[in-house]
Design an enzyme around this catalytic site. Structure first.
Site, PDB file in Angstrom:
ATOM      1  N   ALA A  66       1.066  -1.149  -0.169  1.00 40.72           N
ATOM      2  CA  ALA A  66      -0.105  -0.075  -0.043  1.00 40.72           C
ATOM      3  C   ALA A  66       0.806   1.234   0.090  1.00 40.72           C
ATOM      4  O   ALA A  66       2.097   1.230   0.237  1.00 40.72           O
ATOM      5  CB  ALA A  66      -0.868  -0.071   1.275  1.00 40.72           C
ATOM      6  N   LYS A  67       0.275   2.199   0.001  1.00 39.39           N
ATOM      7  CA  LYS A  67       1.052   3.522   0.191  1.00 39.39           C
ATOM      8  C   LYS A  67       0.162   4.833   0.046  1.00 39.39           C
ATOM      9  O   LYS A  67      -1.126   4.857  -0.140  1.00 39.39           O
ATOM     10  CB  LYS A  67       2.011   3.823  -1.391  1.00 39.39           C
ATOM     11  CG  LYS A  67       3.045   4.853  -1.173  1.00 39.39           C
ATOM     12  CD  LYS A  67       4.207   4.086  -0.594  1.00 39.39           C
ATOM     13  CE  LYS A  67       5.650   5.033  -0.423  1.00 39.39           C
ATOM     14  NZ  LYS A  67       6.762   4.322  -0.162  1.00 39.39           N
ATOM     15  N   GLY A  68       0.703   6.086   0.774  1.00 38.45           N
ATOM     16  CA  GLY A  68      -0.271   6.844   0.989  1.00 38.45           C
ATOM     17  C   GLY A  68       0.413   8.131   1.056  1.00 38.45           C
ATOM     18  O   GLY A  68       1.661   8.252   0.851  1.00 38.45           O
TER      19      GLY A  68
END
Ligand code: NAD
Length: 414
Positions: A101-103
């Site tokens: 994931a990434k944000g």
């Protein structure tokens, strides 16, 4: 070329080798969930300011999703999507029980006061707290965020869900963080650089190294490699390129950077100071380590790079067409999904310690990190030799096979 297109290009090269059908490729490439939120805060001057925040959850076939939180003006959905997918392949290649994931938030954190950064982080958590958690998606630091941001994130998340320090990693050591997390990515980069040099029959003392970036990753990699007797002849950061033909004094530079705002090398005078962009194309360098931004090696400069080895400490520093030019010229590239996996590996150790309420010693963290990185490197190296493919394609092949296998076992892929 956009960031996600670049990741897809590298994925496709491995998928071709694995003879994956277009339908399977689509399942494996598309993110499970992409969230865009409004992040509104009151600035210190009393004015309201609104920013855009993202969290992209790419894949959870192998475990909870894991990936950093980036505060940078260029954060956009395409970039976050690309980085989330890279996290899936990274956790798979080093065989951690995680997905990717990434944000991030599209802001320049240097323009914010400490209190504004805290408000920004808490406002972001208010928007996404329901979709992250210790068993679903575990954020960590990335560019522009650090242990303080992780602490605020945890504190805000726990207001909704109760005590769970494993909701985020990269926390301060005194607050459920792991010893060795801060140095981990640089140490992993250093360990694998030495391993690659050895496999290629090159001596440390004869391997002249240039490092782009002197932040968390670049500075720890420089320290590790200089302690292993490699001459670090050039280092660049936002303030310029610092060069010494006989090798820079890394400990002296580290001491100097501690006296400057945000750890910059500004004002360091015990070497030549060259223009910032000159580092990549210096002509007496054997090993180049981009450890700053993505997309810095392009068709405009790939031909001018003298190094015969490139270690991708940053995420996505080489664009696909430049990668082809370098590959055709015989340059050996250690890909990001393997080279910089030390950070997520020690994040995993932090998560494990939090869940067991048990603290590891720094020695144990380092030993387990070295073991994990060495074992992943050996698998990638052997596959590359067997199949006569680049280290990047071999790393993607291993990662894709693991994710596909997990998805098949779970029944989500046929
Ligand atoms: P950081 O913010 O601590 O440091 C970035 C460094 O790059 C700074 O020294 C900055 O001055 C320098 N820089 C910025 N623009 C530059 C330019 N144009 N030329 C030369 N130097 C420049 O960031 P970091 O945590 O060290 O991350 C660096 C890279 O490594 C990023 O691509 C990040 O995604 C990747 N990465 C970081 C980690 C981690 O654990 N920190 C883990 C995996 C990957």
């Amino acid at each position: 070329m956009k960031a996600f297109e670049a990741t897809k290009y590298f994925f496709d090269q491995a998928a071709e080798r694995l003879e994956l059908s277009p339908a399977v490729r689509e399942v494996l490439l598309m993110a499970k969930r992409e969230v865009q939120v409004q992040v509104t805060i009151e600035r210190d001057n009393g004015e309201l300011a609104t920013y855009v925040g993202f969290r992209v959850q790419h894949d959870n076939s192998r475990g909870p999703m894991k990936g950093g939180l980036r505060y940078h003006p260029e954060v956009n959905l395409d970039e976050v999507r690309s980085l989330a997918s890279l996290m899936t392949w990274k956790t798979a290649v080093v065989d951690l029980p995680y997905g990717g994931a990434k944000g991030g938030i599209g802001v320049d954190p240097s323009l914010f006061s400490r209190r504004e950064l805290e408000r920004l982080t808490r406002a972001f958590v208010d928007q996404i707290h329901d979709i992250v958690g210790p068993d679903t998606d575990i954020p960590a630091p990335d560019m522009g965020t650090d242990f303080r941001v992780m602490s605020w994130f945890r504190n805000q998340w726990e207001k909704y869900h109760g005590f769970h320090p494993s909701v985020i990693t990269g926390k301060p050591v005194e607050e459920y963080g792991a010893k060795g997390r801060e140095e981990a990515t640089g140490r992993g980069v250093g360990t694998l650089t030495l391993k690659l040099l050895k496999r290629m029959g090159k001596k440390n003392e004869k391997s002249r190294i240039a490092i782009q970036g002197f932040g968390n990753v670049g500075s720890h990699a420089a320290k590790f490699l200089s302690e292993a007797q490699c001459p670090i002849v050039a280092i660049s950061d936002m303030s310029g390129t610092y060069y010494h033909a006989d090798g820079l004094d890394i400990n002296d530079m580290l001491r100097h950077s501690l006296t400057q705002p945000r750890g910059a090398l500004t004002g360091y005078t015990k070497c030549e100071v060259l223009p910032i962009d000159s580092l990549l194309t210096l002509d007496d360098v054997d090993v180049l380590i981009p450890a700053a931004l993505g997309g810095v090696i392009t068709t405009n400069n790939a031909d001018k790079i003298s190094a015969s080895v490139i270690i991708e400490a940053a995420n996505g520093p080489i664009l696909p067409l430049a990668d082809k030019i370098l590959h055709d010229r015989g340059v050996t590239i250690l890909p990001d999904i393997l080279a910089n996996a030390g950070g997520v590996t020690v994040s995993y150790f932090e998560w494990v310690q939090n869940r067991q309420h048990y603290k590891w010693t720094l020695d144990r963290v380092r030993q387990e990190l070295d073991r994990t990185m060495n074992s992943a490197f050996d698998s990638v190296w052997e596959l590359a030799q067997q199949q006569d493919v680049s280290l990047r394609t071999a790393a993607f092949m291993i990662a894709i096979k693991r994710v596909r296998h997990a998805a098949i076992l779970a029944g989500s892929l046929g």
